[in-house]
Write a protein that holds these residues in place. Structure first.
Motif, mmCIF file in Angstrom:
data_model
loop_
_atom_site.group_PDB
_atom_site.id
_atom_site.type_symbol
_atom_site.label_atom_id
_atom_site.label_comp_id
_atom_site.label_asym_id
_atom_site.label_seq_id
_atom_site.Cartn_x
_atom_site.Cartn_y
_atom_site.Cartn_z
ATOM 1 N N UNK A 1 -13.358 9.865 -1.012
ATOM 2 C CA UNK A 1 -14.230 8.566 -1.950
ATOM 3 C C UNK A 1 -12.677 7.532 -2.203
ATOM 4 N N UNK A 2 -11.017 8.428 -2.515
ATOM 5 C CA UNK A 2 -10.349 6.882 -2.602
ATOM 6 C C UNK A 2 -10.022 6.592 -2.372
ATOM 7 N N UNK A 3 -10.099 7.278 -0.245
ATOM 8 C CA UNK A 3 -9.353 6.155 0.947
ATOM 9 C C UNK A 3 -10.937 4.652 0.519
ATOM 10 N N UNK A 4 -12.257 4.921 0.604
ATOM 11 C CA UNK A 4 -13.183 4.256 0.856
ATOM 12 C C UNK A 4 -12.847 3.343 -0.486
ATOM 13 N N UNK A 5 -12.241 3.903 -1.785
ATOM 14 C CA UNK A 5 -12.678 2.620 -3.124
ATOM 15 C C UNK A 5 -10.826 1.758 -3.226
ATOM 16 N N UNK A 6 -9.999 2.798 -2.171
ATOM 17 C CA UNK A 6 -9.379 1.997 -2.734
ATOM 18 C C UNK A 6 -8.555 1.160 -1.188
ATOM 19 N N UNK A 7 -8.925 0.935 -0.304
ATOM 20 C CA UNK A 7 -8.842 0.670 0.982
ATOM 21 C C UNK A 7 -10.238 0.072 1.781
ATOM 22 N N UNK B 1 0.630 7.431 4.889
ATOM 23 C CA UNK B 1 1.716 8.205 3.415
ATOM 24 C C UNK B 1 0.661 8.189 2.429
ATOM 25 N N UNK B 2 -0.144 7.148 1.649
ATOM 26 C CA UNK B 2 -1.015 8.635 1.119
ATOM 27 C C UNK B 2 -1.904 9.064 0.566
ATOM 28 N N UNK B 3 -2.895 9.222 2.114
ATOM 29 C CA UNK B 3 -3.542 10.073 2.520
ATOM 30 C C UNK B 3 -3.016 11.611 3.156
ATOM 31 N N UNK B 4 -1.697 11.812 3.410
ATOM 32 C CA UNK B 4 -0.992 12.862 4.150
ATOM 33 C C UNK B 4 -0.521 13.091 1.831
#
Length: 145
Positions: free
Chosen positions: A50-56, A25-28
């Protein structure tokens, strides 16, 4: 492919999302904001990764794969309200502020800010329950770094 997730997100009283579904949901939502101006720029894709890498705590390959799934979900989902409602229900206010920062980072990734992106950001912040002042402060934090 994501019909069940979309159905659950659009239920009258949606259940909190599992971690994998919340990631989608966040990525979409990040993909949707990147596509708002009609140009899905490589810099925006890189910022999403980068956001997905850092967050997860994902590798670059894992983040790119998750982003691809998020792109497919975003293309299938009819509106932004479902993403924001799912995120709002699942995430505390302070964490939603970090979502707004991530969204602003994607908006600013291509070096251009457009009226469609600004409009989408105002709507998204409101749907997430984020005040205009807090959204503006998040934008300033992103542009200062």
């Amino acid at each position: 492919m994501f019909a069940d997730l979309i159905r659950r997100m659009s239920a009258p009283a949606p259940q909190p999302l599992s971690d994998p579904d919340a990631r989608l949901a966040l990525g979409a939502l990040l993909v949707r904001i990147a596509r708002t101006d009609g140009h899905y720029d490589p810099a925006e894709k890189a910022q999403i990764d980068r956001t997905l890498m850092a967050r997860y705590q994902l590798s670059q390959t894992e983040a790119a794969s998750l982003r691809a799934d998020c792109e497919a979900l975003e293309a299938e989902a009819p509106d932004t309200v479902r993403f924001t409602r799912a995120i709002k229900d699942a995430v505390a206010y302070e964490q939603r502020l970090s979502v707004i920062e991530a969204l602003w980072a994607v908006v600013m990734a291509d070096g251009q800010r457009d009226q469609h992106e600004d409009s989408m950001m105002r709507m998204t912040a409101s749907l997430l329950g984020i005040t205009d002042q807090d959204s503006n402060a998040a934008r300033l934090r992103v542009t200062a770094s």
